[in-house]
Design a protein around this motif. Sequence first.
Motif, mmCIF file in Angstrom:
data_model
loop_
_atom_site.group_PDB
_atom_site.id
_atom_site.type_symbol
_atom_site.label_atom_id
_atom_site.label_comp_id
_atom_site.label_asym_id
_atom_site.label_seq_id
_atom_site.Cartn_x
_atom_site.Cartn_y
_atom_site.Cartn_z
ATOM 1 N N PHE A 149 0.811 -1.204 0.000
ATOM 2 C CA PHE A 149 0.000 0.000 0.000
ATOM 3 C C PHE A 149 0.851 1.263 0.000
ATOM 4 C CE2 PHE A 149 -2.687 3.180 2.089
ATOM 5 C CZ PHE A 149 -3.602 3.273 1.079
ATOM 6 N N CYS A 175 2.260 2.859 -2.140
ATOM 7 C CA CYS A 175 1.977 3.815 -3.201
ATOM 8 C C CYS A 175 0.930 4.850 -2.803
ATOM 9 C CB CYS A 175 1.490 3.104 -4.440
ATOM 10 S SG CYS A 175 1.943 1.424 -4.540
ATOM 11 N N LEU A 176 0.066 4.505 -1.875
ATOM 12 C CA LEU A 176 -0.958 5.457 -1.451
ATOM 13 C C LEU A 176 -0.339 6.631 -0.725
ATOM 14 C CD1 LEU A 176 -3.860 6.359 -0.986
ATOM 15 C CD2 LEU A 176 -3.898 4.911 1.022
ATOM 16 N N THR A 221 0.423 7.741 -5.934
ATOM 17 C CA THR A 221 -0.185 6.419 -5.863
ATOM 18 C C THR A 221 0.516 5.433 -6.755
ATOM 19 O OG1 THR A 221 -1.726 6.791 -7.657
ATOM 20 C CG2 THR A 221 -2.458 7.407 -5.442
ATOM 21 N N SER A 237 -6.640 -1.629 -0.732
ATOM 22 C CA SER A 237 -6.389 -2.218 -2.040
ATOM 23 C C SER A 237 -7.108 -1.437 -3.139
ATOM 24 C CB SER A 237 -6.848 -3.679 -2.040
ATOM 25 O OG SER A 237 -6.625 -4.266 -3.292
ATOM 26 N N LYS A 245 -5.347 1.816 -3.778
ATOM 27 C CA LYS A 245 -4.136 1.598 -4.560
ATOM 28 C C LYS A 245 -4.448 1.571 -6.049
ATOM 29 C CE LYS A 245 -0.285 -1.574 -5.064
ATOM 30 N NZ LYS A 245 -0.406 -2.440 -6.215
#
Length: 138
Positions: free
Chosen positions: A6, A8-9, A14, A51, A54
Amino acid sequence: MKPIMFLCLVVAATGMDTNHGVHLSKSQKEKADHYIMDCIKQTGVHADVLSDAKKGHFADDEALKKFTHCFFQKSGVVDHAGHLNVDAALSKLPEGIDRNEATKLLEECKKRTGKDAAETAFEIFKCYSKGTKTHILL
C-alpha cells in the motif's frame, strides 16, 4: 495484503497501474512500512479499502481518511490540521519525479479542504494522485 504494497498510497503519489513510475529507495520503503503499520493499527482501515485506493478507487471511508492523515502527519507532509507542507512533500518524493511538475500540482492540491484534518489530507492526496503523471512503483 502486505502493508508495503500500500506504500503507493502514501508519500504523495499512488501506485495505480501506469507505465510512468519510479521506485522508492530502500530507506524510504523501510520508513514508509513502519508508518503504514502504525497507521493501520491506529485507524483500523480495512485491507480491501486500501487495495481499492491503490487502484485509484477512493472510498468515502473514515478509516481511510484517518489513515491518510496519520501517514502524512508521521512523514511530515501535513500538520495536525491536515494542511500540506509543499517543501516537505517535495523532499519525500524519490528521484525521478519531475520537481517542477510536482510543485505546481502540490500548490494546487494544497488548496483542497475537508470538514476536518483527516478529510483535508485525503482530499489533498486524491488531488495529487489523480493529477500526477509519474507514480511511485514498488
